[in-house]
Write a protein that holds these residues in place. Structure first.
Motif, PDB file in Angstrom:
ATOM      1  N   THR A 255      10.369   4.326   0.746  1.00 10.14           N
ATOM      2  CA  THR A 255      10.220   4.240   2.137  1.00 10.14           C
ATOM      3  C   THR A 255      11.853   4.461   2.579  1.00 10.14           C
ATOM      4  N   LEU A 256      12.676   3.710   1.867  1.00  5.85           N
ATOM      5  CA  LEU A 256      14.093   3.727   2.484  1.00  5.85           C
ATOM      6  C   LEU A 256      14.670   5.439   2.330  1.00  5.85           C
ATOM      7  N   SER A 257      14.239   6.031   1.162  1.00  4.42           N
ATOM      8  CA  SER A 257      14.488   7.239   0.861  1.00  4.42           C
ATOM      9  C   SER A 257      14.095   8.219   2.132  1.00  4.42           C
ATOM     10  N   VAL A 258      12.969   7.960   2.652  1.00  2.00           N
ATOM     11  CA  VAL A 258      12.191   8.716   3.414  1.00  2.00           C
ATOM     12  C   VAL A 258      12.983   8.524   4.879  1.00  2.00           C
TER      13      VAL A 258
ATOM     14  N   ALA B 263       6.921  14.728   3.860  1.00  2.00           N
ATOM     15  CA  ALA B 263       5.996  14.514   3.015  1.00  2.00           C
ATOM     16  C   ALA B 263       6.469  15.459   1.759  1.00  2.00           C
ATOM     17  N   ALA B 264       6.304  16.906   1.993  1.00  2.00           N
ATOM     18  CA  ALA B 264       6.733  17.980   1.152  1.00  2.00           C
ATOM     19  C   ALA B 264       8.130  17.778   0.401  1.00  2.00           C
ATOM     20  N   ALA B 265       9.000  17.298   1.490  1.00  2.00           N
ATOM     21  CA  ALA B 265      10.426  17.080   0.857  1.00  2.00           C
ATOM     22  C   ALA B 265      10.628  16.118  -0.214  1.00  2.00           C
ATOM     23  N   HIS B 266       9.723  14.968  -0.088  1.00  2.00           N
ATOM     24  CA  HIS B 266       9.389  14.157  -1.163  1.00  2.00           C
ATOM     25  C   HIS B 266       8.356  14.236  -2.011  1.00  2.00           C
ATOM     26  N   HIS B 267       7.712  15.242  -2.013  1.00  2.00           N
ATOM     27  CA  HIS B 267       6.916  15.510  -3.082  1.00  2.00           C
ATOM     28  C   HIS B 267       5.577  14.415  -3.252  1.00  2.00           C
TER      29      HIS B 267
ATOM     30  N   HIS C 241       0.039   9.404   1.551  1.00  2.00           N
ATOM     31  CA  HIS C 241       0.883   8.470   0.885  1.00  2.00           C
ATOM     32  C   HIS C 241       1.998   8.045   1.988  1.00  2.00           C
ATOM     33  N   LEU C 242       2.480   9.185   2.559  1.00  2.00           N
ATOM     34  CA  LEU C 242       3.572   8.984   3.579  1.00  2.00           C
ATOM     35  C   LEU C 242       3.227   8.122   4.652  1.00  2.00           C
ATOM     36  N   TYR C 243       1.995   8.273   5.286  1.00  2.00           N
ATOM     37  CA  TYR C 243       1.323   7.546   6.231  1.00  2.00           C
ATOM     38  C   TYR C 243       1.150   5.903   5.813  1.00  2.00           C
ATOM     39  N   ARG C 244       0.743   5.660   4.633  1.00  2.00           N
ATOM     40  CA  ARG C 244       0.479   4.443   3.954  1.00  2.00           C
ATOM     41  C   ARG C 244       1.579   3.654   3.860  1.00  2.00           C
TER      42      ARG C 244
END
Length: 322
Positions: free
Chosen positions: A192-195, A214-218, A223-226
């Motif tokens: 989350t901190l990285s995002v 999401a694509a940048a973090h694979h 998953h991103l929304y969660r």
């Protein structure tokens, strides 16, 4: 330093005119301490370890100067941008070069690191870069904390301590190639901190979307929304809040008074002025132009710097900083 919880002997060839500066920023169980000091040798002997061992990991991010450390027969040299990792449970000697050194130090309890103790201890003595990867994420947070704590409130200290500790765990795990051993909650908070760091670096791009993040973090969008839902946020609300905060800062900055409002909006990802004005008024109850006019009036009456502070919507507090 000889009377601290992890005492050391200090020596220097500049005893007649020695200069040093240090701050201590308490973040719950973690402690951040920026420091600048003349050439120095730190020596922690086996006797001092037996005398007092608080079982801490100590990390130092070297910002200027150079240094080297030795443990028994092991020796490591460090350059600017490197992390030096130490443990209060081991005897060591650390020496700096011939010029003053600037560091950002960090102490965290060994028990707070979410890795098995025998594996975490293997990081001591490793050369960890603060210029790339997980190390750069930790270095960026420590430098930001050390540069200015005025925007944080006292209640933020413990939360920031947890973030710092999770990042240290992630850096250790990455260094040991042991990421699967991290607790799931630590991995989630680190991701989350990285995002969030990625979002802040790309706020100026109108095309910043959940799909691109999401694509940048694979990871998948779900998953991103969660990740954000677990913090009571949505991805869109976080992006909007960050963008509006940046535009607010620019609008009250007297150095940017000649920059048109629409240019400030575009600078932070709002290419359509109408959309920006509506979003800004909803968030702050005032239009961007009204805020700027208010800020300039305050600056005229109270002086430029006090004027900038006076028009903040929420007066900033401060983290625990001694």
């Amino acid at each position: 330093m000889g009377r601290t919880h992890a005492p050391m002997h200090l020596s220097s060839d500049r005893t007649t005119d020695y200069r040093g500066y240090q701050r201590v920023i308490a973040l719950g169980g973690a402690t951040v301490w920026p420091a600048t000091f003349d050439p120095l040798v730190f020596h922690r002997t086996p006797k001092l370890v037996r005398q007092s061992d608080p079982e801490l990991f100590h990390l130092s991010l070297l910002r200027s100067g150079d240094g080297a450390a030795s443990w028994d027969t092991q020796q490591v040299a460090y350059k600017v941008g490197d992390f030096h990792v130490n443990s209060s449970s081991r005897a060591y000697e650390i020496s700096t070069g011939t010029t003053p050194v600037s560091i950002v130090g960090l102490e965290i309890p060994r028990a707070a690191v979410g890795l098995p103790a025998n594996r975490a201890n293997r990081v001591v003595g490793r050369q960890i870069s603060g210029r790339e990867g997980m190390g750069a994420l930790l270095a960026g947070l420590l430098v930001q904390l050390a540069s200015d704590t005025s925007s944080y409130q006292a209640g933020d200290a413990r939360r920031l301590g947890r973030i710092v500790t999770d990042l240290v765990t992630a850096v250790f795990a990455h260094t040991l190639d042991a990421e699967p051993e991290m607790p799931p909650e630590t991995h989630a908070r680190t991701l989350t901190l990285s995002v969030k760091s990625f979002i802040q670096q790309h706020l100026s791009e109108p095309g910043l979307t959940p799909a691109s993040i999401a694509a940048a973090h694979h990871i998948s969008r779900s998953h991103l929304y969660r990740l954000f839902r677990d913090e009571g946020l949505t991805v869109a609300s976080y992006i909007r809040g960050q963008r509006l905060d940046r535009t607010h800062q620019d609008l009250v900055d007297p150095r940017l008074r000649a920059l048109p409002v629409h240019a400030i909006a575009a600078r932070w990802g709002y290419p359509r002025p109408g959309d920006f004005t509506r979003a800004f008024r909803t968030a702050y109850g005032i239009t961007p132009s009204e805020l700027r006019h208010q800020a300039l009036n305050e600056a005229t009456v109270d002086g430029m710097h006090s004027g900038v502070d006076a028009v903040r919507m929420t007066p900033p507090g401060a983290a625990t900083d001694h």
